[in-house]
Design an enzyme around this catalytic site. Structure first.
Site, PDB file in Angstrom:
ATOM      1  N   HIS A   1      -8.567  -1.583  -6.099  1.00 46.88           N
ATOM      2  CA  HIS A   1      -8.106  -1.547  -7.489  1.00 46.88           C
ATOM      3  C   HIS A   1      -9.002  -2.470  -8.323  1.00 46.88           C
ATOM      4  CE1 HIS A   1      -3.961   0.193  -6.802  1.00 46.88           C
ATOM      5  NE2 HIS A   1      -4.200  -0.261  -5.584  1.00 46.88           N
TER       6      HIS A   1
ATOM      7  N   HIS B   1      -8.638   1.822  -0.584  1.00 53.23           N
ATOM      8  CA  HIS B   1      -9.133   1.866  -1.964  1.00 53.23           C
ATOM      9  C   HIS B   1      -9.083   0.477  -2.570  1.00 53.23           C
ATOM     10  CE1 HIS B   1      -4.830   2.704  -1.909  1.00 53.23           C
ATOM     11  NE2 HIS B   1      -4.744   2.075  -3.065  1.00 53.23           N
TER      12      HIS B   1
ATOM     13  N   GLN C   1       0.841  -1.206   0.000  1.00 53.32           N
ATOM     14  CA  GLN C   1       0.000   0.000   0.000  1.00 53.32           C
ATOM     15  C   GLN C   1       0.874   1.252   0.000  1.00 53.32           C
ATOM     16  OE1 GLN C   1      -2.678   0.258   3.361  1.00 53.32           O
ATOM     17  NE2 GLN C   1      -3.765   2.030   2.506  1.00 53.32           N
TER      18      GLN C   1
HETATM   19  P1  5GP Z   1      -1.686   1.442  -3.515  1.00 55.87           P
HETATM   20  O1  5GP Z   1      -0.257   1.276  -3.944  1.00 55.87           O
HETATM   21  O2  5GP Z   1      -1.775   2.262  -2.257  1.00 55.87           O
HETATM   22  O3  5GP Z   1      -2.475   0.194  -3.466  1.00 55.87           O
HETATM   23  O4  5GP Z   1      -2.368   2.253  -4.700  1.00 55.87           O
HETATM   24  C1  5GP Z   1      -2.238   3.635  -4.866  1.00 55.87           C
HETATM   25  C2  5GP Z   1      -2.472   3.891  -6.316  1.00 55.87           C
HETATM   26  O5  5GP Z   1      -2.714   5.277  -6.492  1.00 55.87           O
HETATM   27  C3  5GP Z   1      -1.271   3.554  -7.216  1.00 55.87           C
HETATM   28  O6  5GP Z   1      -1.656   2.536  -8.140  1.00 55.87           O
HETATM   29  C4  5GP Z   1      -0.936   4.871  -7.894  1.00 55.87           C
HETATM   30  O7  5GP Z   1      -0.562   4.723  -9.252  1.00 55.87           O
HETATM   31  C5  5GP Z   1      -2.206   5.676  -7.731  1.00 55.87           C
HETATM   32  N1  5GP Z   1      -2.016   7.104  -7.671  1.00 55.87           N
HETATM   33  C6  5GP Z   1      -1.075   7.764  -6.940  1.00 55.87           C
HETATM   34  N2  5GP Z   1      -1.213   9.096  -7.108  1.00 55.87           N
HETATM   35  C7  5GP Z   1      -2.277   9.267  -7.936  1.00 55.87           C
HETATM   36  C8  5GP Z   1      -2.916  10.446  -8.466  1.00 55.87           C
HETATM   37  O8  5GP Z   1      -2.558  11.587  -8.197  1.00 55.87           O
HETATM   38  N3  5GP Z   1      -3.970  10.238  -9.289  1.00 55.87           N
HETATM   39  C9  5GP Z   1      -4.414   8.977  -9.618  1.00 55.87           C
HETATM   40  N4  5GP Z   1      -5.435   8.890 -10.458  1.00 55.87           N
HETATM   41  N5  5GP Z   1      -3.841   7.853  -9.120  1.00 55.87           N
HETATM   42  C10 5GP Z   1      -2.788   8.017  -8.295  1.00 55.87           C
END
Ligand code: 5GP
Ligand code: ZN
Length: 115
Positions: free
Chosen positions: A103, A101, A95
């Site tokens: 995906h 969130h 994360q």
């Molecule tokens: P995690 O790694 O926490 O599961 O997912 C976070 C996701 O947020 C990542 O896939 C990353 O690409 C996406 N993300 C980070 N910053 C932004 C942003 O400013 N806008 C959008 N649309 N996605 C973002």
């Protein structure tokens, strides 16, 4: 209660732009900025919950709602051959944004086990 230091709270507040594919009372969905599949959306609850690990009994309807929203979005995106739903949680889960969130990934065949 939203968190002014949180990227997704800023997107929810409209302070950072995102192309909302879906929105209702409880969540929004927008494309991931760094897509890992031809279709890659994030489904984000309007309530700031830092991670799946912080979800409590009171969040049970919201968690179900996020999965139902992912299924609706997958149908709207015509991911008829299947898709993957992922909730990265904590450091070992990979994360990077600390606002729960979901995906939604599709448009290609996924591998197992995930990296
Ligand atoms: P995690 O790694 O926490 O599961 O997912 C976070 C996701 O947020 C990542 O896939 C990353 O690409 C996406 N993300 C980070 N910053 C932004 C942003 O400013 N806008 C959008 N649309 N996605 C973002
Ligand atoms: Zn947040």
């Amino acid at each position: 209660m939203n968190n002014s230091d949180c990227l997704f709270c800023k997107i929810l507040a409209g302070e950072i732009p995102a192309n909302r594919a879906f929105e209702d009372e409880f969540c929004i969905a927008f494309p991931d900025i760094n897509p890992q599949a031809p279709t890659h959306f994030l489904i984000v609850p309007k309530e700031h919950i830092a991670s799946q690990a912080k979800a409590m009994a009171e969040h049970e309807p919201l968690l179900g709602h996020l999965l139902a929203a992912a299924a609706n979005l997958a149908r709207a995106q015509k991911l008829d051959k299947g898709y993957r739903v992922v909730i990265n949680t904590g450091d070992d889960g990979g994360q990077t944004v600390h606002h729960l969130h979901v995906h939604l990934l599709g448009g290609r065949a996924m591998k197992w086990p995930p990296g």
